[in-house]
Design a protein around this motif. Structure first.
Motif, PDB file in Angstrom:
ATOM      1  N   THR A   1       0.824  -1.215   0.000  1.00 23.29           N
ATOM      2  CA  THR A   1       0.000   0.000   0.000  1.00 23.29           C
ATOM      3  C   THR A   1       0.856   1.262   0.000  1.00 23.29           C
ATOM      4  O   THR A   1       2.033   1.241   0.363  1.00 23.29           O
ATOM      5  CB  THR A   1      -0.930   0.039   1.221  1.00 23.29           C
ATOM      6  OG1 THR A   1      -0.136   0.088   2.423  1.00 23.29           O
ATOM      7  CG2 THR A   1      -1.848  -1.170   1.267  1.00 23.29           C
ATOM      8  N   ILE A   2       0.202   2.385  -0.398  1.00 17.66           N
ATOM      9  CA  ILE A   2       0.803   3.713  -0.327  1.00 17.66           C
ATOM     10  C   ILE A   2      -0.192   4.647   0.355  1.00 17.66           C
ATOM     11  O   ILE A   2      -1.384   4.636   0.026  1.00 17.66           O
ATOM     12  CB  ILE A   2       1.141   4.274  -1.720  1.00 17.66           C
ATOM     13  CG1 ILE A   2       2.177   3.401  -2.415  1.00 17.66           C
ATOM     14  CG2 ILE A   2       1.673   5.696  -1.612  1.00 17.66           C
ATOM     15  CD1 ILE A   2       2.567   3.898  -3.798  1.00 17.66           C
ATOM     16  N   ALA A   3       0.298   5.449   1.304  1.00 18.46           N
ATOM     17  CA  ALA A   3      -0.520   6.461   1.971  1.00 18.46           C
ATOM     18  C   ALA A   3       0.266   7.767   2.037  1.00 18.46           C
ATOM     19  O   ALA A   3       1.500   7.761   2.090  1.00 18.46           O
ATOM     20  CB  ALA A   3      -0.912   6.007   3.371  1.00 18.46           C
ATOM     21  N   VAL A   4      -0.460   8.903   2.030  1.00 17.41           N
ATOM     22  CA  VAL A   4       0.179  10.217   2.009  1.00 17.41           C
ATOM     23  C   VAL A   4      -0.395  11.090   3.123  1.00 17.41           C
ATOM     24  O   VAL A   4      -1.621  11.143   3.315  1.00 17.41           O
ATOM     25  CB  VAL A   4      -0.032  10.907   0.641  1.00 17.41           C
ATOM     26  CG1 VAL A   4       0.461  12.352   0.681  1.00 17.41           C
ATOM     27  CG2 VAL A   4       0.678  10.135  -0.464  1.00 17.41           C
ATOM     28  N   THR A   5       0.501  11.773   3.846  1.00 14.84           N
ATOM     29  CA  THR A   5       0.078  12.795   4.819  1.00 14.84           C
ATOM     30  C   THR A   5       0.924  14.043   4.625  1.00 14.84           C
ATOM     31  O   THR A   5       2.073  13.972   4.179  1.00 14.84           O
ATOM     32  CB  THR A   5       0.241  12.303   6.271  1.00 14.84           C
ATOM     33  OG1 THR A   5       1.629  12.057   6.546  1.00 14.84           O
ATOM     34  CG2 THR A   5      -0.564  11.039   6.532  1.00 14.84           C
ATOM     35  N   VAL A   6       0.326  15.199   4.947  1.00 16.12           N
ATOM     36  CA  VAL A   6       1.047  16.471   4.974  1.00 16.12           C
ATOM     37  C   VAL A   6       0.789  17.086   6.337  1.00 16.12           C
ATOM     38  O   VAL A   6      -0.367  17.317   6.712  1.00 16.12           O
ATOM     39  CB  VAL A   6       0.586  17.418   3.861  1.00 16.12           C
ATOM     40  CG1 VAL A   6       1.375  18.723   3.935  1.00 16.12           C
ATOM     41  CG2 VAL A   6       0.776  16.776   2.490  1.00 16.12           C
TER      42      VAL A   6
ATOM     43  N   THR B   1      -4.167  13.437   6.534  1.00 14.54           N
ATOM     44  CA  THR B   1      -4.258  12.432   5.478  1.00 14.54           C
ATOM     45  C   THR B   1      -4.719  13.058   4.172  1.00 14.54           C
ATOM     46  O   THR B   1      -5.707  13.798   4.135  1.00 14.54           O
ATOM     47  CB  THR B   1      -5.222  11.309   5.877  1.00 14.54           C
ATOM     48  OG1 THR B   1      -4.729  10.670   7.074  1.00 14.54           O
ATOM     49  CG2 THR B   1      -5.337  10.274   4.776  1.00 14.54           C
ATOM     50  N   PHE B   2      -4.019  12.773   3.095  1.00  9.63           N
ATOM     51  CA  PHE B   2      -4.403  13.189   1.751  1.00  9.63           C
ATOM     52  C   PHE B   2      -4.933  11.967   1.000  1.00  9.63           C
ATOM     53  O   PHE B   2      -4.293  10.903   0.994  1.00  9.63           O
ATOM     54  CB  PHE B   2      -3.212  13.769   1.003  1.00  9.63           C
ATOM     55  CG  PHE B   2      -3.022  15.253   1.175  1.00  9.63           C
ATOM     56  CD1 PHE B   2      -2.748  16.063   0.093  1.00  9.63           C
ATOM     57  CD2 PHE B   2      -3.122  15.844   2.429  1.00  9.63           C
ATOM     58  CE1 PHE B   2      -2.577  17.434   0.240  1.00  9.63           C
ATOM     59  CE2 PHE B   2      -2.935  17.198   2.595  1.00  9.63           C
ATOM     60  CZ  PHE B   2      -2.676  18.007   1.500  1.00  9.63           C
TER      61      PHE B   2
ATOM     62  N   LYS C   1      -0.800   7.246  -8.993  1.00 12.16           N
ATOM     63  CA  LYS C   1      -1.747   7.311  -7.884  1.00 12.16           C
ATOM     64  C   LYS C   1      -1.797   8.762  -7.405  1.00 12.16           C
ATOM     65  O   LYS C   1      -0.758   9.371  -7.143  1.00 12.16           O
ATOM     66  CB  LYS C   1      -1.313   6.392  -6.737  1.00 12.16           C
ATOM     67  CG  LYS C   1      -1.134   4.925  -7.136  1.00 12.16           C
ATOM     68  CD  LYS C   1      -2.443   4.289  -7.567  1.00 12.16           C
ATOM     69  CE  LYS C   1      -2.250   2.809  -7.908  1.00 12.16           C
ATOM     70  NZ  LYS C   1      -3.501   2.191  -8.368  1.00 12.16           N
ATOM     71  N   THR C   2      -3.016   9.308  -7.282  1.00  8.76           N
ATOM     72  CA  THR C   2      -3.193  10.715  -6.950  1.00  8.76           C
ATOM     73  C   THR C   2      -3.786  10.866  -5.555  1.00  8.76           C
ATOM     74  O   THR C   2      -4.762  10.194  -5.203  1.00  8.76           O
ATOM     75  CB  THR C   2      -4.104  11.400  -7.981  1.00  8.76           C
ATOM     76  OG1 THR C   2      -3.516  11.255  -9.280  1.00  8.76           O
ATOM     77  CG2 THR C   2      -4.268  12.876  -7.666  1.00  8.76           C
TER      78      THR C   2
ATOM     79  N   ILE D   1       5.268  10.135   2.585  1.00 12.97           N
ATOM     80  CA  ILE D   1       4.673   9.086   1.753  1.00 12.97           C
ATOM     81  C   ILE D   1       5.066   7.747   2.364  1.00 12.97           C
ATOM     82  O   ILE D   1       6.250   7.386   2.399  1.00 12.97           O
ATOM     83  CB  ILE D   1       5.163   9.200   0.303  1.00 12.97           C
ATOM     84  CG1 ILE D   1       4.743  10.545  -0.284  1.00 12.97           C
ATOM     85  CG2 ILE D   1       4.628   8.049  -0.542  1.00 12.97           C
ATOM     86  CD1 ILE D   1       5.284  10.805  -1.671  1.00 12.97           C
ATOM     87  N   SER D   2       4.057   7.028   2.873  1.00 10.70           N
ATOM     88  CA  SER D   2       4.309   5.765   3.574  1.00 10.70           C
ATOM     89  C   SER D   2       4.097   4.595   2.623  1.00 10.70           C
ATOM     90  O   SER D   2       2.988   4.389   2.120  1.00 10.70           O
ATOM     91  CB  SER D   2       3.377   5.637   4.781  1.00 10.70           C
ATOM     92  OG  SER D   2       3.600   6.688   5.697  1.00 10.70           O
TER      93      SER D   2
END
Length: 504
Positions: A85-90, A94-95, A109-110, A122-123
């Protein structure tokens, strides 16, 4: 009042969109400056699908220094379905949503959210096989100085504004550690109107370029060469975007020498070094007038003989060889001087006057050496193939090959004819409790090579089953078919990768 608020909010969004810029970071050959990774990349895929930075463990990619981040687009790949998996935070927000990756190559992936200042994380959660990152595009109001996007002042690197365009350089400038202590952080050092930037550890003794990262050197006038005194970790290799690079190499140990890296014939205002293993710089000397006269042969072993196919007979023939016993040994081996590994299983078959040696990029299989199947002979270095030969030199040959007309002399020397296998197939199948191997190949000069082995497979991992063929320079050559299980070619102090490219 509600309508006024809505109007003002809409205007704010329009202004924000107008001010936004897209910054693209390229992960094809290195971790871009400005980014850090909590885990070391396994390598950078630049052949086949060209998927970029490979991770074989979970990691977090972090970018500091951007503001107003509203969208993150990640060009990524995965070679297994629904495991990673891919996850995004700023700034912890969570984005988008958690993306579960399919088995596909180079898809985007957006991840979107409300414009936010803070660290972009980016995890990548890896449960099986690999995740690849090729490119990350960040939409933001302003970005970290190391981005290579189209926004800002036409993409100009603002960090270079620190340099004095009118500075008159001496013959050489020496860059030494700044005295800052930091672990695996992006840094910049400005000394003598030369800007050095990288990502790695800093101490009072050295500043490092971490594995998988780049060292950027900039000045306002062209320089001709650089010399780096310090050390490199084992399996170090590097590329330079300008000039001709030489560096120390050892597959087993760290190397410390002065210089440990030297780049000549640069003739440019900038130089980017991309390193596969850690480079520690105790000092960097930048030469503006004339390069030093170094003994490169002694420092880096550059006078060693290159690999060639000249030893194979030019007369085209057909060979039909047969065996009843096959020996094999296997290992996980480094490739291209990186920490990335591939399963390598080597097979050899021998009789009094001929010898066959084949390298499979495949795991060992009890009873048949490798799993039954058809393996193409290829230079692709892809799993499930047989390594095509890159030739030989005065002291050794590189698999896959056959040796014929072997004559062993009483004094321990031997003479023979090598045929280097460059195309065709190797078919492995089970035959009762034994095996059947069929080689249908073409050699470099076009001879047809047919090899058949029907019999048993013996695992020789636990014993040293290969004996060097000791030769005299005038009529024969030393053949080291095992080379400690490593896929590198070793000739004297020189190393070659799978494609025969000199890496030292």
């Amino acid at each position: 009042m509600k309508k006024l608020f809505t109007l003002l909010f809409s205007m704010a969004l329009l202004i924000q969109a107008a001010m936004a810029e897209e910054v693209t970071y390229d992960f094809s050959t290195s971790i871009p400056q400005g980014w850090t990774s909590s885990a070391k990349p396994a390598g950078f895929e630049q052949t086949s699908n060209k998927r970029g930075c490979q991770f074989t463990q979970s990691t977090t990619l972090t970018l500091k220094g951007s503001t107003g981040i509203s969208k993150v687009e990640i060009l990524c790949s995965c070679n297994i379905d629904s495991k990673n998996t891919i996850a995004v935070t700023v700034d912890g927000k969570t984005f988008g949503k958690l993306e579960t990756l399919a088995k596909e190559a180079n898809v985007t992936k957006t991840f979107e959210g409300t414009a936010t200042d803070g660290d972009l994380n980016i995890s990548l959660t890896r449960n099986s096989k690999s995740i690849y990152i090729k490119q990350i595009k960040v939409t933001c109001a302003s970005h970290t100085e190391n981005g290579e996007g189209q926004g800002g002042d036409n993409g100009q690197d603002e960090a270079l504004n620190q340099l004095d365009a009118n500075y008159q350089y001496p013959d050489s400038v020496i860059i030494r550690p700044s005295g800052t202590a930091a672990f695996n952080q992006a840094y910049s050092i400005l000394q003598g109107n030369v800007l050095v930037r990288g990502t790695g550890t800093q101490s009072a003794e050295y500043f490092a370029c971490a594995a998988g990262n780049s060292l950027q050197i900039d000045a306002t006038q062209p320089f001709v060469a650089i010399s780096i005194n310090g050390s490199v970790k084992k399996n170090f290799t590097a590329d330079a975007d300008n000039g001709e690079i030489s560096y120390a190499y050892d597959s087993e140990n760290e190397v410390k020498q002065d210089p440990v890296v030297f780049v000549n014939n640069i003739n440019a205002k900038s130089l980017k070094l991309t390193c596969t293993a850690q480079l520690r710089c105790e000092e960097i000397i930048i030469y503006f007038k004339q390069a030093p006269d170094l003994d490169l042969d002694n420092l880096f072993g550059e006078d060693e003989e290159e690999l060639t196919f000249d030893y194979e007979p030019t007369e085209i023939t057909t060979l039909s060889l047969s065996y009843d016993t096959m020996y094999y040994f296997s290992d996980l081996v480094p490739i291209d001087g990186s920490d990335n590994t591939l399963p390598l299983t080597d097979m050899y078959m021998e009789k009094d006057d001929h010898f066959t040696y084949i390298s499979f990029i495949a795991e060992a299989n009890i009873g048949t050496g490798v799993a039954p199947g058809i393996y193409p002979i290829s230079y692709s270095c892809e799993p499930g193939t047989v390594v095509a030969s890159i030739g030989g030199n005065d002291t050794e040959d590189y698999p896959s090959y056959v040796l014929t007309d072997i004559i062993n002399y009483d004094d321990g020397t031997s003479a023979f004819n090598p045929y280097y296998l460059v195309s065709g197939t190797v078919t492995v199948s089970a035959q009762g409790s034994g095996l059947r191997i069929e080689v249908n190949a073409k050699s470099y000069n076009g001879s047809t090579i047919n090899v058949l082995c029907q019999g048993i497979a013996i695992d020789s991992n636990a014993a040293s089953a290969i004996t060097d063929i000791v030769t005299e320079p005038d009529n024969s050559r030393r053949v080291k078919v095992m080379s400690n299980g490593h896929i590198h070619v070793v000739q004297g102090q020189s190393k070659y990768d799978l494609l025969g490219r000199k890496i030292k």
